[in-house]
Each structure stands twice: as C-alpha cells, then as structure tokens.
Design an enzyme around this catalytic site. Structure first.
Site, PDB file in Angstrom:
ATOM      1  N   GLU A 407       0.833  -1.195   0.000  1.00  0.00           N
ATOM      2  CA  GLU A 407       0.000   0.000   0.000  1.00  0.00           C
ATOM      3  C   GLU A 407       0.875   1.256   0.000  1.00  0.00           C
ATOM      4  OE1 GLU A 407      -2.788  -0.194   3.190  1.00  0.00           O
ATOM      5  OE2 GLU A 407      -3.721  -2.043   2.463  1.00  0.00           O
ATOM      6  N   GLU A 421       2.294   0.443   3.924  1.00  0.00           N
ATOM      7  CA  GLU A 421       2.441  -0.832   4.611  1.00  0.00           C
ATOM      8  C   GLU A 421       2.325  -1.967   3.610  1.00  0.00           C
ATOM      9  OE1 GLU A 421      -0.766  -0.342   7.365  1.00  0.00           O
ATOM     10  OE2 GLU A 421      -2.116  -1.627   6.202  1.00  0.00           O
ATOM     11  N   ASN A 423       0.447  -5.638   3.528  1.00  0.00           N
ATOM     12  CA  ASN A 423      -0.449  -6.584   4.188  1.00  0.00           C
ATOM     13  C   ASN A 423      -0.136  -7.993   3.702  1.00  0.00           C
ATOM     14  OD1 ASN A 423      -2.264  -5.059   5.907  1.00  0.00           O
ATOM     15  ND2 ASN A 423      -2.964  -4.071   4.033  1.00  0.00           N
ATOM     16  N   ARG A 425      -1.467 -10.798   3.363  1.00  0.00           N
ATOM     17  CA  ARG A 425      -2.694 -11.594   3.262  1.00  0.00           C
ATOM     18  C   ARG A 425      -3.492 -11.093   2.072  1.00  0.00           C
ATOM     19  NH1 ARG A 425      -6.295  -7.767   4.782  1.00  0.00           N
ATOM     20  NH2 ARG A 425      -5.673  -6.261   6.362  1.00  0.00           N
TER      21      ARG A 425
END
Length: 850
Positions: A407, A421, A423, A425
């Site tokens: 992101e 960040e 993620n 997943r």
C-alpha cells in the site's frame, strides 16, 4: 478465460444464478437443499474438543470421515484424458497435493474463498468438489444462518463470543485442522491471518498454511518492521516515529537477522511503548499536518486514529491500545491530499513475485474503505509501473510467498508516492483485481501453496498473453509486462452501518436481500435469507462489483445496481448513502482523496433527504395500519376465548396516532372510511389515503396524487421508516436526562467520574461494537451518573447514564404542529354501492354524503 472453460463457466453459473445475483446467498450450486440442524445437546461420545464435523451434504448429523483415499478423478472439459489433482500438481511443477482445506475464517472471507476455489476446481477438473472445505462455525454464526456454513462440505462448531475464542485462536484452529485431517489452512483476512504463530504451528504439524511463512509474516505483518524494511529498500517514507525527516534523525534501516526478524534494538527505536513516548514522537513529527496513531498489528480500520493536538492524542492512544490489545504502537504524519493506492502482489516458493495491477481505495471513512476501484486511473502508467516494481523487489528480496498487498500514499499534485504498509494476506477488495486481470486470487493462493511456480499458473500466463496457457517456459516478471488493462471495476462494500450517525455499526436480523445481477454487475453476501449480523461479526455482509470499458461506465452500472438493491431487516445499511456518494461531482471527476468522505460526513454534506411532511404522513400511515392490524387481532382473540365484549371494535375504525419528527409532534385523528381507505385529520388538514399491502409486507399508499412504497420497523430508539427506498429513523422522545446507546456491544470505559460534569456533544463513554471502539456523546449538559459497569453487554436503547441537567430551561423542546401540511388534499373515489356497503359495515363515512 481459456476457450475450453466456456462450457464450464456456463454450467456452473447457470446452476448458481438461476435469475438472481451471481454468488447471491439465496442460490448456490454448491449449497445443499437442506442442511442438518447442529446437535447442541452434545450427548454423543465423540472425543474431539469442538464436536464432530457435520456435513452440509448429508441429511443427518453423522460424523464425516476426516480423510478419504478416494481419488478425485474428473474429466477435463475439452474431452482430453481424465486427470486428478495429483496429476495437475505434477504437470504444473508443484510439490504438494492439497485436496482438503480448513477455512479458518467466517463471513465474507469464508464465503468468497469457497466460491472462488470451487469455481476453479470445476473449471479445471470438471468437479467443484475436487477440493473439500471444512468450515469453523460459532454458535452465533449458526444462529445467523451464515452463508459460508451452507457452502462448506462440513463444519466444526467452535466456541462462541470474541474472535479470540475461535477464528483468532491459533490453538483452536490447529486443533480443528489436525482432527479433521486437512492438508492446508486458508486464513483469509482479519482474525488470525497475520499471526505468525499460526503458520509456525501448522508447519510443525505438517499442515500447509496458505500464505507466507511465519518469519516473513512476522516482519511484513508488523507495520513498524515493514516500514523499516521499505526504508532499507529505499522506498520513500513520510515522517514517522522511525524516520523524523531531519538530516540526523532517520530513516531507521535494518536487514533481517538469522531468525528472519528486525533486530530488537532497531525495532524499539520506532515504537511508542507508552503514551509519553507517543507524545514525544508526535512533537518531533509535528502536528501541522495531523498525526496518525497506529497499532502495528491493526488493520481494517481498527487500531488507527487521527489527532491534531496532544490532548486528543492521549485519549486516542488508549483507544488504539484497547482495540488491538498487545500491539506495538507507532506515530506517523498524515499525508494530506493523498490517494490510497494498492499493488496486488503474489510470490511463489521459487523466488518469483508478480504484480497483478492494483486498486485505488481512497474513498474511506474512519480509515475503512467504502469504494475500491481498479486500475488506479489517477496514477500515470509509468509511475504506477514504478510502484509495481518497487513492490515486487521488496517482496522478492525476503522470499515472500502467497498473496499480499503493498500500500502506498500517492500525491497526484506532485506525482510522488510513499510506502504505507504491506499486508501479508489477501484483502477483501481483491475481486476488483480479479475483474480486471482475470486471475482468480484464492485459487492462485492454493496453487502457490501446492508449490506451483507463478509462470506455470494458467491464468497468470493468460494475463501475460502467452500463447500456450499450459506452457512451462519461465516469465521474467520484473522485465516483462502483462497485457494492457482494457476495463475498469468499481466495488461497493455493503455494511450493517448507520450512515446518518457517522457509520456506526449495527447488528440484528436480515429478512431478505434483494439484488439482481446483470452482465456487468455481480456480488456476493455472507448471510442468506432469514439470517443476520451478530455483535461479534464484521459489519460488512456484502460486496458489489461493477465493470465497464471505462470508469464512468462502471460507475453508472454500480449506481443502477445499488438503486435496485433492497435489504430488509432490523439492521441499518449504507446502500442509499452509497448512491449519493457515487453521484457527487467529486467522485464523478475522480477528484477525491483519503480525507474526502470524512469531510463530507463531518459537514453532513451528503444526505438522503425526503420532504418532511411526506415522511410524517407516511409514518402516520404505517402506524395506523399497524394499529388496525393489532386491534383487529385483539378483538378476534377475545372472541376465540369466548369473551363477547365488543368494546374494542369502535377503536379499530376511529383512533388517534402521534408522530414526532425533527423536534415537532404531529397528532393525527384517523377514521377508516373503507377497508383500505384511511382519512387523516390534523388541524385544518384532511388527507385520504388508500393503502394496499403487498405479499412481501410493503404498504403501497396512494395520497396527494402519488403512490408511495412504505416499510416500517419499531426499534428500541424509535421507528425506522423505509419510504420509496430511503431509510429514515424517527427517534422516540426520551427524557433528556437519559443517555442511551444506539449500538449493541459492551461498555469499555466511562470517560468521566461519577458526578463529574459533561458538556453536550462531549464523549462520555466508550463502547465496543462490531470489533470497533467508539465514543458516544452526551446529548445535554449536566452531572453524569453511571448506570452500568465496564464490561457490561448492552443493546440498542439501553440506559448507560443519567444527567442532573445543568440548565433544564435550555433543553430542546418539542413543539406541536398547528400549520398546514405540504401534501395536496385528494379524495379517494368510492363507488356509491361500495360506500353504502362500507357504511353498513361500520366504517366512518357520512351516510348523508353517500
């Protein structure tokens, strides 16, 4: 899509759709016609901890065998030789066969994963059950008629309550996985999906975790560590507690140690372990642009707050620590005028990493996404390609496996981007990427977990325009580009939230979801008819996706779909508000940023407005209709009991009803002049209304020359009216000294001592609802007295506190309406013969006028 899959697609969707939404809960090719009711008596002598697996395909509660030696043979769809899952894995260069998967999640995640992997299995093997799915189900999910339970081949009942008891409990997940003999666990998003203990423990048990390894997850799943790694990889960052932006105070950099983690001494430098450290870090970053307080292990809008002063920071720090218990906290400067841009990445076990385009998720409230769209049209193609390459290098350098999202914050004015960040997943908005790339992401996760290289996954090869979909030649994902994206997808999250109250979450039953798919709009829902949203669930229960050749065509398709959608039940939902947002000029022109929606909410700039007198009369019609129904049933019931009193009969046809709206009370006198015609009198106003009830319970009311569609539902805090598809809450008039909750959840803490003063508009308590910590504000000023203790479970309408009013004379007063209603008077024509019959039947018509 490969040509040989056309027949498969037609077959599976024909069975699934049958004239309704794709992936709609009311119809599914994979759901049983009947599902056995779980045995809650637990009188059998099974030894497993959480109960035996119960099959959704059998008529009884017999335990399902945890393993099977039966080969899963299926004819390929082009008439070629039959193949097994084992054959496919071997042919595609994989090293692990996965035929039975535990879905360690619920709600939207569990529903979508089963649908997607089943679709892939059918299209690849001609058998949607080539992969078996075991679900975990809490008592609350069973009671709520959760869709994923119906879709799974079998389910195991696990403890209810908070997710720490079930879907976020690594010990519970591993216990179920081991007992059910699964080959792999799919974690989804939220819950335990970013807990490194889960992949580590499963690895010790010989069970595959469908996602990154524990050490990599530990680093990337932690937002502090991920920022340090991004800085080490020279990805730009904004000022935060790990890089203050000055020449001698950052950025922190580190390489992974032997354990695959960031060295503790460097990690701690970026962490704010208490509120005083947070205050000091905020001073160094500066409040000028605003400060973000973030939990390193947070996500989905949880564990994040915005502040612009020290006093708010001190309070918000406590909220964040309560929302994500035990997580390290860090401070970050708010990036103004920023867009939230995501790059979808997938890494395999062979050192490859592919970027599957990305998404623009800038429409957010409280840092939770409302709309997601792709591709990110606001970012120039060359700049976005740089962002993709940076994401690939970052994930490739640490051996990332599985699906993830990098992101960024992007400033369109300066064409600059900053790492936010990673993620580790899949994300709830991943179907946007599926819609523009044609790559089934849960199925891709499954194939990566089987050890299949990315360049041998057929859908990935199709995206890169490889002539041989089932070829094996390598693809250099850093050097080669995928085909041009020639479409646009916009997604809308359907949530059980009240947009009139800043999107407060609500819980309760859902009677019906009406949604009709079209060739370019599809969706899926986590609950079926007669289901519900319980207090431990996520507020999102649906997701719609609209596709078009460009952004504007996708937007229009989504608007039309939302306008036709209807959700009935005792929850609030955001559907009408979403339509208004999509039709704003800012959204049409793509002139938004991450603060856009919060600004609209704060200023109440977007509202679903209905003429006040139309609302009042419609509410009176609903109340009058309900009165007649209730009074008639009471008389009938007395007759059934042998009571012959007729005293209640006149009150069926002549009665009073009151409506309060916008600080005004309307006192109507109602006369029934025929079985379906009501005459409402208020001062000098006289309105005749013809009312018909439809089979689904709606009232079709004709008055003032127009016909309106009315639903109503009495709630603890008032009447919730649905008028021509628009929802209006008409609060009950309460004692102003009473402070009541409008959400279901539990009390976390009171913010003032007993007897302390509180001002109108000031937060007086924090409650936990739908996994979020939120403040409730006092409606009047005075000295507060607490009615409950922290930890008490509460329901909408419960009394939380009382006030000794500071100045009773200043309390808002309710006025009685004495003017003329802005509703045209139009008499209902009744044929003379019918009028005579009505008079003789006891209806209140003037006999002389007949």
């Amino acid at each position: 899509m490969a040509p040989r899959y056309a027949a498969a697609t037609a077959a599976i969707l024909a069975a699934t759709l049958s004239g309704v939404a794709s992936f709609a809960p009311q119809h599914s090719a994979f759901a049983p016609k009947t599902v056995s009711t779980p045995n809650h008596n637990h009188k059998n002598n099974h030894n497993d901890l959480f109960g035996t697996a119960k099959s959704a395909f059998f008529q009884s509660n017999d335990a399902v065998s945890a393993s099977s030696d039966t080969a899963l043979w299926a004819a390929t769809l082009d008439g070629a030789a039959t193949q097994t899952v084992e054959d496919y894995v071997k042919a595609r260069g994989g090293n692990r066969v996965i035929k039975k998967v535990l879905i360690a999640n619920n709600g939207m995640a569990a529903t979508k994963s089963i649908l997607s992997m089943r679709q892939w299995a059918y299209m690849e093997f001609g058998d949607e059950r080539a992969i078996q799915f075991v679900a975990m189900a809490t008592p609350e999910d069973l009671k709520a008629n959760a869709e994923f339970i119906r879709l799974a081949d079998s389910f195991v009942e696990v403890p209810g309550g908070k997710n720490l008891n079930n879907y976020a409990n690594v010990d519970v997940i591993c216990k179920v996985a081991q007992e059910q003999g699964v080959d792999a666990v799919w974690p989804g998003w939220g819950h335990a999906s970013e807990n490194p203990k889960l992949p580590n423990t499963l690895d010790e048990l010989g069970i595959k975790f469908i996602g990154p390894t524990g050490p990599v997850m530990s680093v990337l799943g932690d937002k502090i560590a991920a920022n340090i790694l991004a800085q080490t990889a020279k990805v730009p960052s904004i000022p935060w507690s790990g890089s203050y932006g000055g020449p001698d105070d950052g950025p922190l950099e580190a390489n992974l140690n032997a354990e695959g983690t960031i060295p503790d001494e460097i990690f701690e430098k970026a962490t704010c372990r208490n509120v005083e450290e947070a205050v000091e870090a905020a001073k160094r970053v500066g409040y000028e642009n605003g400060i973000m307080i973030k939990a390193s292990e947070g996500g989905g809008g949880k564990g994040i707050r915005f502040v612009d002063n020290e006093a708010d920071l001190r309070n918000a720090y406590v909220q964040v620590t309560n929302e994500v218990v035990g997580s390290p906290i860090f401070i970050m400067q708010l990036c103004k005028n920023a867009r939230h841009i995501e790059v979808q990445i997938v890494g395999d076990q062979h050192g490859n990493a592919v970027a599957l385009n990305g998404r623009d998720c800038s429409t957010q409230r409280r840092f939770q996404k409302i709309f997601e769209e792709g591709p990110p049209a606001i970012v120039p193609k060359d700049t976005f390609h740089e962002m993709e390459l940076a994401a690939q290098r970052l994930t490739q350098s640490i051996g990332y496996q599985g699906a993830g999202t990098v992101e960024y914050l992007y400033n369109a004015d300066t064409n600059s981007y900053f790492f936010l960040e990673l993620n580790p997943r899949l994300q709830v908005e991943h179907p946007v990427t599926e819609g523009i790339t044609g790559v089934n992401l849960p199925a891709t996760q499954l194939q990566v977990a089987m050890g299949i290289p990315l360049y041998e996954i057929p859908q990935v090869r199709q995206l890169y325009d490889k002539p041989d979909t089932y070829g094996t030649e390598k693809i250099d994902f850093l050097a080669e580009r995928y085909r041009d994206i020639d479409s646009h997808v916009i997604a809308a999250r359907i949530t059980a939230e009240n947009p009139d109250e800043g999107f407060k979450p609500t819980s309760g039953s859902i009677e019906r979801i009406k949604f009709q798919s079209t060739p370019n709009v599809w969706g899926y829902f986590s609950v079926g008819a007669n289901g519900g949203i319980h207090e431990f669930a996520d507020s999102q229960f649906g997701h719609l996706f609209a596709k078009g050749p460009n952004r504007e065509q996708a937007r229009k398709a989504l608007v039309l779909a939302l306008k036709e959608m209807e959700v009935r039940g005792n929850i609030r939902n955001s559907v009408e508000y979403l339509v208004k947002l999509l039709e704003t000029e800012d959204f049409k022109n793509n002139a938004i940023d991450t603060s856009w929606l919060d600004g609209l909410i704060r200023e109440k700039a977007v509202a679903v407005e209905m003429p006040s007198h139309l609302v009042v009369v419609s509410a009176a019609i609903f109340k009058a209709f309900e009165h007649v129904k209730t009074a008639t049933e009471e008389v009938k019931e007395s007759f059934r009991k042998g009571q012959v009193s007729t005293g209640g009969i006149p009150g069926i046809n002549s009665f009073n009803t009151e409506v309060a709206y916008l600080d005004t009370k309307y006192s109507f006198h109602v006369e029934r002049i025929s079985p379906d015609v009501y005459r409402f009198a208020l001062g000098g106003n006289k309105i005749d209304v013809e009312v018909t009830q439809t089979a689904e319970g709606a009232l079709l009311a004709t008055f003032g020359g127009e016909t309106h569609r009315i639903f109503g539902m009495d709630e603890p805090l008032g009447l919730r009216l649905s008028l021509d598809g628009n929802t209006i809450l008409m609060p009950t008039i309460f004692d102003p000294s009473e402070l009541r909750t409008d959400v279901t959840g539990k009390v976390v803490r009171y913010l003032q001592d007993n007897g302390a003063p509180v001002e109108a508009g000031q937060p007086y308590v924090e409650v936990e609802a739908m996994k979020m910590i939120m403040p409730l504000k006092a409606t009047e000023s005075g000295k507060i007295s607490h009615n409950l203790s922290p930890g008490t479970v509460i329901g909408a309408g419960d009394l939380l506190a009382t006030l000794e009013l500071k100045d009773p004379s200043k309390v808002k007063k309710i006025d009685n309406f004495d003017g003329m209603l802005d509703i045209p008077e139009a008499a209902v024509d009744i044929a003379p013969t019918s009028a005579v019959t009505n008079v003789l039947s006891g209806f209140n018509l003037d006999p002389e006028a007949v």
